[in-house]
Motif scaffolding. Structure first.
Motif, PDB file in Angstrom:
ATOM      1  N   ARG A 185       0.198  -5.406 -13.629  1.00  0.00           N
ATOM      2  CA  ARG A 185       1.435  -4.804 -13.123  1.00  0.00           C
ATOM      3  C   ARG A 185       1.138  -3.783 -12.030  1.00  0.00           C
ATOM      4  O   ARG A 185       1.818  -3.727 -11.008  1.00  0.00           O
ATOM      5  N   ALA A 186       0.093  -2.983 -12.245  1.00  0.00           N
ATOM      6  CA  ALA A 186      -0.272  -1.981 -11.238  1.00  0.00           C
ATOM      7  C   ALA A 186      -0.663  -2.639  -9.926  1.00  0.00           C
ATOM      8  O   ALA A 186      -0.276  -2.176  -8.847  1.00  0.00           O
ATOM      9  N   HIS A 187      -1.400  -3.733  -9.995  1.00  0.00           N
ATOM     10  CA  HIS A 187      -1.794  -4.440  -8.780  1.00  0.00           C
ATOM     11  C   HIS A 187      -0.564  -5.012  -8.065  1.00  0.00           C
ATOM     12  O   HIS A 187      -0.453  -4.950  -6.834  1.00  0.00           O
ATOM     13  N   ALA A 188       0.364  -5.552  -8.825  1.00  0.00           N
ATOM     14  CA  ALA A 188       1.600  -6.079  -8.234  1.00  0.00           C
ATOM     15  C   ALA A 188       2.399  -4.966  -7.569  1.00  0.00           C
ATOM     16  O   ALA A 188       2.921  -5.126  -6.452  1.00  0.00           O
ATOM     17  N   LEU A 189       2.520  -3.830  -8.241  1.00  0.00           N
ATOM     18  CA  LEU A 189       3.242  -2.686  -7.678  1.00  0.00           C
ATOM     19  C   LEU A 189       2.583  -2.187  -6.397  1.00  0.00           C
ATOM     20  O   LEU A 189       3.256  -1.884  -5.405  1.00  0.00           O
ATOM     21  N   ALA A 190       1.257  -2.082  -6.409  1.00  0.00           N
ATOM     22  CA  ALA A 190       0.536  -1.613  -5.225  1.00  0.00           C
ATOM     23  C   ALA A 190       0.716  -2.573  -4.056  1.00  0.00           C
ATOM     24  O   ALA A 190       0.875  -2.153  -2.906  1.00  0.00           O
ATOM     25  N   THR A 191       0.722  -3.862  -4.337  1.00  0.00           N
ATOM     26  CA  THR A 191       0.914  -4.857  -3.277  1.00  0.00           C
ATOM     27  C   THR A 191       2.309  -4.737  -2.681  1.00  0.00           C
ATOM     28  O   THR A 191       2.491  -4.801  -1.458  1.00  0.00           O
ATOM     29  N   GLU A 192       3.306  -4.531  -3.554  1.00  0.00           N
ATOM     30  CA  GLU A 192       4.675  -4.356  -3.055  1.00  0.00           C
ATOM     31  C   GLU A 192       4.776  -3.103  -2.192  1.00  0.00           C
ATOM     32  O   GLU A 192       5.436  -3.109  -1.146  1.00  0.00           O
ATOM     33  N   ARG A 193       4.128  -2.028  -2.630  1.00  0.00           N
ATOM     34  CA  ARG A 193       4.159  -0.787  -1.855  1.00  0.00           C
ATOM     35  C   ARG A 193       3.565  -1.010  -0.469  1.00  0.00           C
ATOM     36  O   ARG A 193       4.102  -0.571   0.546  1.00  0.00           O
ATOM     37  N   MET A 194       2.450  -1.712  -0.401  1.00  0.00           N
ATOM     38  CA  MET A 194       1.794  -1.955   0.876  1.00  0.00           C
ATOM     39  C   MET A 194       2.608  -2.886   1.769  1.00  0.00           C
ATOM     40  O   MET A 194       2.577  -2.775   2.996  1.00  0.00           O
ATOM     41  N   LEU A 195       3.348  -3.805   1.152  1.00  0.00           N
ATOM     42  CA  LEU A 195       4.222  -4.680   1.939  1.00  0.00           C
ATOM     43  C   LEU A 195       5.307  -3.867   2.631  1.00  0.00           C
ATOM     44  O   LEU A 195       5.596  -4.066   3.815  1.00  0.00           O
ATOM     45  N   HIS A 196       5.906  -2.939   1.890  1.00  0.00           N
ATOM     46  CA  HIS A 196       6.988  -2.131   2.445  1.00  0.00           C
ATOM     47  C   HIS A 196       6.482  -1.004   3.341  1.00  0.00           C
ATOM     48  O   HIS A 196       7.203  -0.539   4.228  1.00  0.00           O
ATOM     49  N   ASP A 197       5.272  -0.547   3.075  1.00  0.00           N
ATOM     50  CA  ASP A 197       4.704   0.571   3.836  1.00  0.00           C
ATOM     51  C   ASP A 197       3.291   0.203   4.283  1.00  0.00           C
ATOM     52  O   ASP A 197       2.310   0.541   3.622  1.00  0.00           O
ATOM     53  N   PRO A 198       3.173  -0.499   5.416  1.00  0.00           N
ATOM     54  CA  PRO A 198       1.851  -0.956   5.880  1.00  0.00           C
ATOM     55  C   PRO A 198       0.854   0.169   6.102  1.00  0.00           C
ATOM     56  O   PRO A 198      -0.358  -0.066   6.124  1.00  0.00           O
ATOM     57  N   GLU A 199       1.355   1.393   6.282  1.00  0.00           N
ATOM     58  CA  GLU A 199       0.449   2.518   6.515  1.00  0.00           C
ATOM     59  C   GLU A 199      -0.175   3.033   5.218  1.00  0.00           C
ATOM     60  O   GLU A 199      -1.126   3.819   5.252  1.00  0.00           O
ATOM     61  N   ALA A 200       0.374   2.624   4.106  1.00  0.00           N
ATOM     62  CA  ALA A 200      -0.161   3.087   2.813  1.00  0.00           C
ATOM     63  C   ALA A 200      -1.525   2.447   2.558  1.00  0.00           C
ATOM     64  O   ALA A 200      -1.677   1.234   2.628  1.00  0.00           O
TER      65      ALA A 200
END
Length: 226
Positions: A185-200
């Motif tokens: 779940r954490a990996h999925a959440l992190a991937t979603e965050r990076m999709l929405h915020d490429p600078e993250a």
């Protein structure tokens, strides 16, 4: 006008690829790339399967990209069935650099879930490059079971491959977040965050995602954090 490559040049270059010193092999691969000839392709691919030096392997891949896809792709596809993991991973890496979509059918579920991490990572990258338009969601579904696999570098590779597919990955990620182990779940959440915020950065995204999962809050990364 480009002069034809002489038989002696081919023999010399191919012998150089087998030299004991990596610097000699590197120069030989560079020379082959500057004078493309179909007679080099087999030797280049064979060397990719056994070459221990990363820089030389990258030069071998570059040399192969200097040849026509019609000459290289069929030989590389044969390597995907090799019992040698490095042969499979280097062939996939080179196919991703060539970018010829005729290789797409050879990127199988077995390669995407290969037990060897380098093969799997190379397959993810190649798949993200070669996937035909309209099949991105199906590929995302095939990649989803790999979420949570391995260490940071492995997980970052998968996140990058998924992000390259675009927003079609969001339903897949939401499904994973609804029913998966905490690390997945954490990996999925992190991937979603990076999709929405490429600078993250991945480090920040994955640590924040772990906090969210630990707190059991929210769907989006950042819910429940300060």
């Amino acid at each position: 006008m480009t002069l034809p490559v002489q038989d002696t040049d081919v023999t010399c270059a191919l012998e150089g690829l087998e030299a004991d010193r990596s610097s000699v092999r590197l120069r030989a691969a560079m020379a082959v790339g500057t004078m493309p000839d179909p007679r080099f392709v087999g030797g280049l691919v064979e060397r990719c399967a056994v070459e221990p030096d990363f820089q030389v392997r990258e030069m071998l891949t570059w040399a192969l990209t200097r040849h026509s896809a019609a000459q290289t792709v069929p030989v590389l596809l044969g390597e995907l069935r090799s019992a040698r993991a490095q042969a499979r991973s280097q062939a996939l890496h080179t196919l991703s650099k060539i970018g010829d979509r005729q290789a797409w059918p050879a990127i199988t579920r077995a390669l995407l879930s290969d037990a060897d991490d380098e093969v799997a990572r190379s397959a993810w990258r190649a798949a993200a490059v070669l996937v035909p338009h309209g099949e991105e969601a199906e590929l995302a579904a095939l990649l989803a079971p790999q979420l949570g696999r391995g260490g940071r570098e492995m997980q970052l590779s998968l996140s990058r491959a998924l992000i390259e597919l675009g927003e079609v990955i969001l339903p897949v990620l939401r499904g994973v977040k609804a029913d998966a182990a905490p690390g997945v779940r954490a990996h999925a959440l992190a991937t979603e965050r990076m999709l929405h915020d490429p600078e993250a950065g991945f480090e920040f995204a994955i640590e924040e995602a772990k906090r969210v999962v630990a707190l059991g809050t929210g769907e989006g990364v950042g819910a429940g954090t300060c």
